[in-house]
Design a protein around this motif. Structure first.
Motif, PDB file in Angstrom:
ATOM      1  N   ILE A 197       0.835  -1.202   0.000  1.00 24.50           N
ATOM      2  CA  ILE A 197       0.000   0.000   0.000  1.00 24.50           C
ATOM      3  C   ILE A 197       0.870   1.253   0.000  1.00 24.50           C
ATOM      4  O   ILE A 197       0.654   2.186  -0.777  1.00 24.50           O
ATOM      5  CB  ILE A 197      -0.937  -0.003   1.220  1.00 24.50           C
ATOM      6  N   MET A 198       1.881   1.285   0.896  1.00 26.26           N
ATOM      7  CA  MET A 198       2.761   2.447   0.965  1.00 26.26           C
ATOM      8  C   MET A 198       3.603   2.601  -0.289  1.00 26.26           C
ATOM      9  O   MET A 198       3.885   3.716  -0.732  1.00 26.26           O
ATOM     10  CB  MET A 198       3.672   2.334   2.193  1.00 26.26           C
ATOM     11  N   LEU A 199       3.988   1.473  -0.890  1.00 27.16           N
ATOM     12  CA  LEU A 199       4.794   1.540  -2.116  1.00 27.16           C
ATOM     13  C   LEU A 199       3.979   2.108  -3.267  1.00 27.16           C
ATOM     14  O   LEU A 199       4.465   2.928  -4.045  1.00 27.16           O
ATOM     15  CB  LEU A 199       5.329   0.150  -2.473  1.00 27.16           C
ATOM     16  N   LEU A 200       2.709   1.694  -3.374  1.00 28.97           N
ATOM     17  CA  LEU A 200       1.834   2.248  -4.411  1.00 28.97           C
ATOM     18  C   LEU A 200       1.630   3.752  -4.175  1.00 28.97           C
ATOM     19  O   LEU A 200       1.681   4.550  -5.114  1.00 28.97           O
ATOM     20  CB  LEU A 200       0.489   1.518  -4.404  1.00 28.97           C
ATOM     21  N   GLY A 201       1.390   4.112  -2.904  1.00 29.30           N
ATOM     22  CA  GLY A 201       1.212   5.521  -2.593  1.00 29.30           C
ATOM     23  C   GLY A 201       2.463   6.333  -2.870  1.00 29.30           C
ATOM     24  O   GLY A 201       2.397   7.424  -3.433  1.00 29.30           O
ATOM     25  N   SER A 202       3.618   5.782  -2.467  1.00 27.20           N
ATOM     26  CA  SER A 202       4.875   6.508  -2.676  1.00 27.20           C
ATOM     27  C   SER A 202       5.207   6.621  -4.155  1.00 27.20           C
ATOM     28  O   SER A 202       5.855   7.580  -4.576  1.00 27.20           O
ATOM     29  CB  SER A 202       6.023   5.816  -1.935  1.00 27.20           C
ATOM     30  N   THR A 203       4.757   5.640  -4.953  1.00 30.28           N
ATOM     31  CA  THR A 203       4.968   5.725  -6.401  1.00 30.28           C
ATOM     32  C   THR A 203       4.219   6.920  -6.977  1.00 30.28           C
ATOM     33  O   THR A 203       4.754   7.680  -7.796  1.00 30.28           O
ATOM     34  CB  THR A 203       4.505   4.429  -7.085  1.00 30.28           C
ATOM     35  N   MET A 204       2.982   7.109  -6.511  1.00 33.08           N
ATOM     36  CA  MET A 204       2.210   8.268  -6.963  1.00 33.08           C
ATOM     37  C   MET A 204       2.839   9.567  -6.474  1.00 33.08           C
ATOM     38  O   MET A 204       2.940  10.550  -7.220  1.00 33.08           O
ATOM     39  CB  MET A 204       0.766   8.157  -6.466  1.00 33.08           C
ATOM     40  N   VAL A 205       3.274   9.578  -5.212  1.00 35.07           N
ATOM     41  CA  VAL A 205       3.902  10.773  -4.652  1.00 35.07           C
ATOM     42  C   VAL A 205       5.200  11.095  -5.396  1.00 35.07           C
ATOM     43  O   VAL A 205       5.471  12.254  -5.728  1.00 35.07           O
ATOM     44  CB  VAL A 205       4.175  10.592  -3.145  1.00 35.07           C
ATOM     45  N   ALA A 206       5.995  10.050  -5.644  1.00 38.90           N
ATOM     46  CA  ALA A 206       7.240  10.252  -6.387  1.00 38.90           C
ATOM     47  C   ALA A 206       6.955  10.806  -7.777  1.00 38.90           C
ATOM     48  O   ALA A 206       7.667  11.693  -8.267  1.00 38.90           O
ATOM     49  CB  ALA A 206       8.016   8.948  -6.481  1.00 38.90           C
ATOM     50  N   GLY A 207       5.899  10.275  -8.417  1.00 41.48           N
ATOM     51  CA  GLY A 207       5.531  10.774  -9.740  1.00 41.48           C
ATOM     52  C   GLY A 207       5.126  12.238  -9.712  1.00 41.48           C
ATOM     53  O   GLY A 207       5.524  13.031 -10.569  1.00 41.48           O
ATOM     54  N   LEU A 208       4.337  12.610  -8.698  1.00 41.39           N
ATOM     55  CA  LEU A 208       3.906  14.001  -8.571  1.00 41.39           C
ATOM     56  C   LEU A 208       5.080  14.924  -8.234  1.00 41.39           C
ATOM     57  O   LEU A 208       5.191  16.026  -8.773  1.00 41.39           O
ATOM     58  CB  LEU A 208       2.825  14.108  -7.495  1.00 41.39           C
ATOM     59  N   ASN A 209       5.946  14.467  -7.334  1.00 43.40           N
ATOM     60  CA  ASN A 209       7.124  15.273  -7.005  1.00 43.40           C
ATOM     61  C   ASN A 209       8.066  15.401  -8.197  1.00 43.40           C
ATOM     62  O   ASN A 209       8.675  16.454  -8.416  1.00 43.40           O
ATOM     63  CB  ASN A 209       7.870  14.655  -5.814  1.00 43.40           C
ATOM     64  N   PHE A 210       8.171  14.319  -8.954  1.00 41.89           N
ATOM     65  CA  PHE A 210       8.966  14.369 -10.171  1.00 41.89           C
ATOM     66  C   PHE A 210       8.382  15.387 -11.139  1.00 41.89           C
ATOM     67  O   PHE A 210       9.105  16.191 -11.742  1.00 41.89           O
ATOM     68  CB  PHE A 210       8.993  12.982 -10.823  1.00 41.89           C
ATOM     69  N   ALA A 211       7.053  15.334 -11.277  1.00 39.32           N
ATOM     70  CA  ALA A 211       6.393  16.280 -12.175  1.00 39.32           C
ATOM     71  C   ALA A 211       6.634  17.710 -11.720  1.00 39.32           C
ATOM     72  O   ALA A 211       6.888  18.606 -12.539  1.00 39.32           O
ATOM     73  CB  ALA A 211       4.898  15.981 -12.226  1.00 39.32           C
ATOM     74  N   PHE A 212       6.562  17.933 -10.396  1.00 38.30           N
ATOM     75  CA  PHE A 212       6.828  19.272  -9.858  1.00 38.30           C
ATOM     76  C   PHE A 212       8.226  19.737 -10.244  1.00 38.30           C
ATOM     77  O   PHE A 212       8.411  20.854 -10.754  1.00 38.30           O
ATOM     78  CB  PHE A 212       6.671  19.241  -8.333  1.00 38.30           C
ATOM     79  N   ASN A 213       9.222  18.895  -9.990  1.00 38.67           N
ATOM     80  CA  ASN A 213      10.598  19.287 -10.279  1.00 38.67           C
ATOM     81  C   ASN A 213      10.872  19.411 -11.775  1.00 38.67           C
ATOM     82  O   ASN A 213      11.613  20.301 -12.209  1.00 38.67           O
ATOM     83  CB  ASN A 213      11.560  18.271  -9.657  1.00 38.67           C
TER      84      ASN A 213
END
Length: 437
Positions: A38-54
């Motif tokens: 669950i946390m890995l799926l969530g962190s994947t989305m967060v990483a994607g959003l943070n990547f998009a931000f940067n």
């Protein structure tokens, strides 16, 4: 339309409640696996959003201005040691208390302390904005002041997330991380496009923290008798602070020092390289986040508790290996696709996989250290703090080029992994001797 959505949401909520109830009845290793997924799926989305931000900020601002935004993000990460300390201690003692009323009592005390500390941190950062901006070669002192506003809310956010984590409410915890990352991206795009530049990006960071505090997920309601309360201890709070100070220094001080020693163009490219490497660490930390409360609450023989450790360690090892191989095989393609031609450089491409090696070594150490902290008062936090100081010292000595900066990190992270592994290797050997006997 609204009534239709409510009709659908009722069975969905019941399904989620059943899932979390079933998760609580699983053995610790299974709970770690379920929570990790669950946390890995969530962190994947967060990483994607943070990547998009940067990525968006890098493309809109260019390497020089992006280095300023990256420096502000790095300051946020350095201060996060306090927020993460509240999260870790809150998660540990919420998990150790058995009744919902006792959990609520522990969280209430931690939340009050977090608000007091958060306000103090915000004031200190605002007062120190001029010398900090001078050291980092920042042209606008107001960037620090805007970030200071967000920091006042960032510490209490750690306590809120610790409450969710301690109750193994990984779904709500993941959604809160996603909310912060998504709102940061959306607000930053609007503000930068309106012409606010770096100030817009930093303002979006503070605004997203406020949104995550206001809309944080809810834990279990306090019902029934309080029972015996296991309060958060000062010693374990200090242990968490020491651990996270070392962690954030190791993860972020290189960007601050590179911003100080190198040109803005080089610092911007290095920040992009570090951004890619951090994806691996954030993925590893999601596994650790699931392991920690389950390990803290686990009881029984040491042999059974060790299974809570081996699975996360294996997952992080596999993730690190695959990640490093991909970066080693396709460095130019990754830089070009993600950041564009402005960040592409032949000397920078090999640094991607090198930085990932340093991150992978450190991620494995973190799994071992946090497991030890979940079980008892550990000394590994002090060891990590010692290595973080050595990292600062050695980068000050060896920074003739960016490759040398990364090689210093690899050497130190390899040495730290070896040292923190020794107690676990000895315990495995002793367990084997007992089985033979």
């Amino acid at each position: 339309m609204a009534s239709g959505e409510n009709t659908i949401s009722i069975p969905l909520r019941n399904a989620w409640r059943f899932r979390w109830s079933a998760l609580g009845k699983q053995d610790p290793a299974s709970r770690v696996l379920s929570g990790s997924l669950i946390m890995l799926l969530g962190s994947t989305m967060v990483a994607g959003l943070n990547f998009a931000f940067n990525i968006v900020m890098a493309r809109l601002l260019g390497p020089a201005l992006f280095s300023q935004a990256a420096a502000m993000v790095t300051l946020l990460m350095l201060i996060s040691c306090i927020s993460l300390s509240f999260q870790l201690v809150c998660a540990k003692f919420v998990a150790r208390n058995e009744t919902t009323k006792a959990k609520s009592f522990v969280y209430s005390g931690m939340r009050t302390q977090a608000w007091l500390v958060g306000l103090a941190v915000g004031v200190v950062l605002a007062l120190g904005s001029f010398p900090i901006s001078t050291y980092l070669r920042m042209p606008n002192v107001w960037l620090l002041i805007v970030l200071a506003v967000g920091m006042a809310f960032y510490i209490p956010l750690g306590a809120k997330r610790g409450n969710l984590q301690g109750q193994c409410n990984f779904g709500a915890l993941s959604r809160n991380y996603i909310l912060e990352a998504a709102s940061k991206l959306a607000i930053a795009i609007v503000l930068v496009e309106l012409g606010y530049g770096v100030m817009g990006a930093v303002g979006a960071i503070s605004a997203s923290i406020f949104a995550a505090v206001v809309i944080a997920g809810k834990g279990s309601k306090a019902q029934g008798e309080c029972g015996v309360v296991v309060p958060a201890s000062f010693r374990e709070g200090m242990q968490a602070i020491v651990f996270f100070v070392g962690q954030v220094v190791i993860n972020n001080i290189d960007i601050i020092l590179v911003k100080h020693f190198f040109t803005s163009e080089q610092a911007g490219i290095y920040a992009a390289i570090a951004l890619v490497g951090r994806v691996l660490y954030f993925a590893a930390w999601s596994i650790v986040s699931a392991m920690f409360p389950i390990s803290a609450a686990a009881k029984g023989e040491e042999h059974n508790r060790k299974h809570v450790l081996f699975l996360p360690l294996l997952i992080v090892l596999v993730l690190a290996t695959v990640f490093i191989l991909i970066l080693a095989l396709f460095p130019g393609v990754i830089i070009h696709i993600i950041f564009g031609e402005g960040f592409r450089s032949t000397w920078a491409e090999p640094l991607l996989s090198l930085y990932a090696v340093a991150t992978g070594l450190y991620a494995l150490s973190v799994v071992l250290m946090t497991y030890e902290m979940s079980r008892k008062i550990a000394n590994t936090g002090w060891l990590q703090l010692l290595f973080s100081g050595a990292l600062v010292f050695l980068i000050y000595l060896f920074h003739s080029n960016l490759r040398q900066v990364i090689v210093v990190q690899i050497a130190l992270m390899a040495a730290m992994l070896l040292i923190v592994s020794l107690p676990f290797l000895r315990s495995i050997q002793s367990l084997r001797w007992k089985e033979v006997a």
